[in-house]
Design an enzyme around this catalytic site. Sequence first.
Site, mmCIF file in Angstrom:
data_model
loop_
_atom_site.group_PDB
_atom_site.id
_atom_site.type_symbol
_atom_site.label_atom_id
_atom_site.label_comp_id
_atom_site.label_asym_id
_atom_site.label_seq_id
_atom_site.Cartn_x
_atom_site.Cartn_y
_atom_site.Cartn_z
ATOM 1 C CG ASP A 93 -92.888 82.393 -6.961
ATOM 2 O OD1 ASP A 93 -93.972 82.641 -6.430
ATOM 3 O OD2 ASP A 93 -92.774 82.069 -8.155
ATOM 4 N N GLY A 95 -94.264 86.075 -5.926
ATOM 5 C CA GLY A 95 -95.302 86.548 -6.826
ATOM 6 C C GLY A 95 -94.881 87.751 -7.643
ATOM 7 N N GLY A 96 -93.747 88.337 -7.310
ATOM 8 C CA GLY A 96 -93.313 89.532 -8.017
ATOM 9 C C GLY A 96 -93.069 89.278 -9.499
ATOM 10 C CG PHE A 97 -90.778 86.246 -12.645
ATOM 11 C CD1 PHE A 97 -89.687 86.886 -13.220
ATOM 12 C CD2 PHE A 97 -91.442 85.286 -13.395
ATOM 13 C CE1 PHE A 97 -89.258 86.564 -14.502
ATOM 14 C CE2 PHE A 97 -91.026 84.959 -14.679
ATOM 15 C CZ PHE A 97 -89.934 85.607 -15.228
ATOM 16 C CD GLN A 189 -83.026 90.348 -9.328
ATOM 17 O OE1 GLN A 189 -82.475 90.401 -10.434
ATOM 18 N NE2 GLN A 189 -84.028 89.498 -9.061
ATOM 19 N N GLY A 216 -82.818 86.892 -11.305
ATOM 20 C CA GLY A 216 -82.607 87.718 -12.489
ATOM 21 C C GLY A 216 -81.774 87.052 -13.562
ATOM 22 C CG ASP A 266 -87.318 77.493 -9.674
ATOM 23 O OD1 ASP A 266 -86.377 78.230 -9.304
ATOM 24 O OD2 ASP A 266 -88.189 77.880 -10.484
ATOM 25 C CB CYS A 304 -84.658 55.963 -17.613
ATOM 26 S SG CYS A 304 -85.805 56.641 -16.400
ATOM 27 C CB CYS A 306 -88.781 56.320 -14.404
ATOM 28 S SG CYS A 306 -89.425 56.562 -16.072
ATOM 29 C CB CYS A 309 -88.027 54.095 -18.840
ATOM 30 S SG CYS A 309 -87.826 55.762 -19.543
ATOM 31 C CG HIS A 335 -88.804 59.975 -18.631
ATOM 32 N ND1 HIS A 335 -87.923 58.973 -18.317
ATOM 33 C CD2 HIS A 335 -88.095 60.879 -19.363
ATOM 34 C CE1 HIS A 335 -86.738 59.232 -18.840
ATOM 35 N NE2 HIS A 335 -86.826 60.382 -19.484
#
Lengths: 377, 377
Positions: A93, A95-97, A189, A216, A266, A304, A306, A309, A335
């Site tokens: 990203d 970096g603005g946020f 935005q 946003g 994300d 699950c 994994c 689990c 997990h």
Amino acid sequence: MESPIKYELHASDESARMGRLLTPHGAITTPAFMPVGTRATVKAMAPDELWGMGYRLVLSNAYHLALRPGADLVADFGGVASFMGFKGAILTDSGGFQAMSLAKINSISEEGIRFRSHIDGSPLMLTPESAVDIQQKLGSDMMMALDECTPYLADHARAKASLEMTARWAERCLAARTSETQALFGIVQGGVYPDLRRMSASQITSLGFDGFATGGLSVGEPRDVMREMAELSISMLPMDRPRYLMGVGTPEDLLAAVAMGYDMFDCVLPTRNARNGGAFTSQGKLSIKRAAYQRDERPLDERCDCRICTTHSRAYLRHLYISGEILAARALTEHNLYFYGHLMREAQAAIASRTYRSFARHTLDLLGSSAGDGTDV
Amino acid sequence: MESPIKYELHASDESARMGRLLTPHGAITTPAFMPVGTRATVKAMAPDELWGMGYRLVLSNAYHLALRPGADLVADFGGVASFMGFKGAILTDSGGFQAMSLAKINSISEEGIRFRSHIDGSPLMLTPESAVDIQQKLGSDMMMALDECTPYLADHARAKASLEMTARWAERCLAARTSETQALFGIVQGGVYPDLRRMSASQITSLGFDGFATGGLSVGEPRDVMREMAELSISMLPMDRPRYLMGVGTPEDLLAAVAMGYDMFDCVLPTRNARNGGAFTSQGKLSIKRAAYQRDERPLDERCDCRICTTHSRAYLRHLYISGEILAARALTEHNLYFYGHLMREAQAAIASRTYRSFARHTLDLLGSSAGDGTDV
């Protein structure tokens, strides 16, 4: 210049779509969730574990890495992926946020974002040009244009001024890019105003970006407003480019956004909640700290397969969490990321077999069933 | 009753010996280092990672597990190994050392150790009988008799009274044992007094223990005193049983103790130091937090082939440590335990080829060379 990335459509089911995103560091099957690796590490996870779970794309953070250890140092080590020992691709990203939310003092002007480092208070300036420069040094496969993330409560005039500055910053980002091997994404935005979302999408998609993101959202607005804005925004995005819904979200939100046609996501939820004892399961969330699990021999999620689990009981994981053991954070993070990755693979398969709607309905029913403890983790 | 464990001698070189310790949960090649898994977890490590590094025996702690989650709960889950998901064998200490050192208030009498839980202050009593009962519930392959760890500064009379009580407690532990599948070790005390070490060894080895340990060392005494007492004690221990030097130690101390013929070791150094940024390398210790490593592209140890050294630079590990990332603790712990395991495997091979003395000298030379940064980590 030819785009450094390419989106290949493999299948679609109503608006949902399944495909491959080809990057300089490998292909990613979409829709894909990106684990958040803020400081060039997905908290508590080793990079080969991410790879082993099927993750081929990790999100990292220009703001944090620029402050520490510094973009030049990361560049000397061959970029974020090489620095952290991850074999796959990286999206950064801008970096603005973070400059707006984490930094102690900031002012936003046409020039850029002026802020003080949250680490040592030193004064810094993030401009569209420096955001691209930093990300080029970080060597990410996909860079994000610097934008202003319009606050949820901004009025129409404020939101309009904001998106217009974001559009001017977008042009400056594109002009500043020199790398031919790193893609650059533009961000739509417009706050919670449909006309502004349309205006922003129209402006951003008219520029030569390699991919597009809806930004946003998930900043405090009600869920139905978020979904309405996400759907409106994607309707304006070109089909031949990857489409990324930023900062979303819960398993339920991911299912809804995949139905809209988004390709990339994300969110810190699976990793951050894990460190607070929160587990995502096929039957809803649970909080491992609860006394109810003290003698519970079941795995976190009985559906699950994994490593966690198939190895550990809820009772053992609760013991680790209550005792403050590092393995608790590791195990729940692993997990949760497995759960998110598995959800995306199931979604891909459902789209390919044109059964996405029934898959999503069935999965939502299970997520809302009573086996989870209903804790807001 | 037949001993639940068996020591097989495979090779010897002067006093050093190499063999196999057969337990109900598998064989352990000795000399062996035991990672410390206080609360049924070796801090920061997953159980299958320990196994993958070759560890077949982990030390756990009766005091901590009795307080939380409770010995009965662990018993219901099949014992410590099953509870934590470790496929190998477990040795538990008796809890006496922790009851004396960690607990807020304690008094020691012929009956046992009266203390208050360091977690919630509740009053508790640890007797020879309850120490065995707890360890039987924990299901360890090897249990330790309750002893009084004589303080380094105890005078001769105090040390003598202490070892005599330890001998009486030893008999009570043996009388209390009912399990036929769990071995019980006796512990030699005697402080720093040669005559008392001989007296304690004579008393303890006259009882029907399955193995023997030298205790009460590495508690503040000078290194040469520690080694003198360790050597004197082992000279009194029977050759047909495993011999365990408790709480030792540094790589240098391990090399010396292996030369004396000890088979088993435990120490928190590789795990605790890792969480403080300390790494053990073939060329000495280093502290990853040092600014000198900010741009260092080398692995922690250029002679190491562990997962960490083949993946990560010192610069990256320093970045993780400075940023407070969990992966820093994980990575340094994994490397340090690999280093300790590798050192033991090299020692085994050197004994088998009757080259232990030259191996130890060469290894010590390298450990003392200048490539480590000399930090006391």
